[in-house]
Design a protein around this motif. Structure first.
Motif, short mmCIF file in Angstrom:
data_model
loop_
_atom_site.label_atom_id
_atom_site.label_comp_id
_atom_site.label_asym_id
_atom_site.label_seq_id
_atom_site.Cartn_x
_atom_site.Cartn_y
_atom_site.Cartn_z
N LEU A 31 0.82 -1.21 0.00
CA LEU A 31 0.00 0.00 0.00
C LEU A 31 0.85 1.26 0.00
O LEU A 31 0.51 2.24 -0.67
N ASP A 32 1.96 1.24 0.72
CA ASP A 32 2.86 2.40 0.71
C ASP A 32 3.38 2.68 -0.69
O ASP A 32 3.43 3.84 -1.13
N ARG A 33 3.73 1.64 -1.43
CA ARG A 33 4.20 1.84 -2.81
C ARG A 33 3.09 2.44 -3.67
O ARG A 33 3.33 3.34 -4.48
N ALA A 34 1.87 1.96 -3.49
CA ALA A 34 0.74 2.49 -4.25
C ALA A 34 0.47 3.95 -3.86
O ALA A 34 0.19 4.79 -4.72
N LEU A 35 0.55 4.26 -2.57
CA LEU A 35 0.34 5.63 -2.12
C LEU A 35 1.39 6.57 -2.68
O LEU A 35 1.07 7.71 -3.07
N VAL A 36 2.64 6.14 -2.74
CA VAL A 36 3.71 6.98 -3.31
C VAL A 36 3.39 7.30 -4.77
O VAL A 36 3.51 8.45 -5.21
N ALA A 37 2.95 6.30 -5.52
CA ALA A 37 2.60 6.53 -6.92
C ALA A 37 1.45 7.53 -7.04
O ALA A 37 1.47 8.43 -7.89
N LEU A 38 0.44 7.39 -6.19
CA LEU A 38 -0.69 8.32 -6.22
C LEU A 38 -0.28 9.73 -5.80
O LEU A 38 -0.72 10.72 -6.39
N LEU A 39 0.57 9.83 -4.79
CA LEU A 39 1.03 11.15 -4.35
C LEU A 39 1.89 11.81 -5.43
O LEU A 39 1.82 13.03 -5.61
N ALA A 40 2.67 11.03 -6.14
CA ALA A 40 3.46 11.59 -7.24
C ALA A 40 2.55 12.13 -8.33
O ALA A 40 2.80 13.21 -8.90
N GLU A 41 1.46 11.43 -8.60
CA GLU A 41 0.49 11.93 -9.59
C GLU A 41 -0.17 13.21 -9.09
O GLU A 41 -0.34 14.17 -9.83
N ARG A 42 -0.52 13.25 -7.80
CA ARG A 42 -1.12 14.45 -7.22
C ARG A 42 -0.14 15.63 -7.35
O ARG A 42 -0.54 16.75 -7.67
N GLN A 43 1.13 15.36 -7.11
CA GLN A 43 2.15 16.41 -7.24
C GLN A 43 2.20 16.95 -8.66
O GLN A 43 2.36 18.16 -8.87
N ARG A 44 2.03 16.08 -9.64
CA ARG A 44 2.04 16.55 -11.03
C ARG A 44 0.87 17.50 -11.29
O ARG A 44 0.98 18.43 -12.09
N TYR A 45 -0.26 17.28 -10.61
CA TYR A 45 -1.37 18.23 -10.73
C TYR A 45 -1.02 19.57 -10.09
O TYR A 45 -1.42 20.63 -10.58
N MET A 46 -0.24 19.54 -9.03
CA MET A 46 0.22 20.79 -8.41
C MET A 46 1.16 21.52 -9.36
O MET A 46 1.14 22.75 -9.46
N ASP A 47 1.99 20.76 -10.06
CA ASP A 47 2.87 21.36 -11.07
C ASP A 47 2.03 22.05 -12.15
O ASP A 47 2.34 23.17 -12.57
N ALA A 48 0.96 21.38 -12.57
CA ALA A 48 0.07 21.97 -13.58
C ALA A 48 -0.61 23.22 -13.04
O ALA A 48 -0.73 24.23 -13.74
N ALA A 49 -1.04 23.17 -11.78
CA ALA A 49 -1.69 24.34 -11.17
C ALA A 49 -0.73 25.52 -11.14
O ALA A 49 -1.12 26.65 -11.46
#
Length: 110
Positions: A31-49
């Protein structure tokens, strides 16, 4: 010629079925590995913002923060996640994402 499909095997045992700490830790690690992947995707949305927002004042939006937290708490309840875990985790996540967004905004506007 087609290669055979590779099927990923989920090493997790359902939490209610765990019989050992090894199984618990394997589940948590997966689950930690999956959460890291999801958080990295969320960060990319912050980059877009940071790229899209018209000015630095638009980076911090207290109404949006409260909207996000409220939505998370509704989702947390539906998934039986304690609000005592969900709210502080998301408030810290939002705080760090805003700091990241400020950093990206400043770096790309210099």
């Amino acid at each position: 010629m087609h290669k055979p499909a590779v099927v990923a095997v989920d090493p997790r045992v359902d939490p209610g079925e765990c019989q050992s700490m090894v199984e618990v830790r394997q589940g948590v690690d997966a689950l930690d590995r999956a959460l890291v992947a999801l958080l990295a995707e969320r960060q990319r949305y912050m980059d877009a913002a940071a790229r899209i927002k018209p000015n630095r004042d638009a980076v911090y939006d207290s109404d949006r923060i409260e909207d996000v937290v409220a939505k998370v708490l509704v989702s947390a309840k539906a998934h039986h996640l304690s609000p005592e875990i969900a709210e502080p985790v998301w408030r810290l996540l939002i705080d760090r994402c805003i700091a990241h967004e400020f950093s990206i905004y400043d770096r790309t506007r210099s």
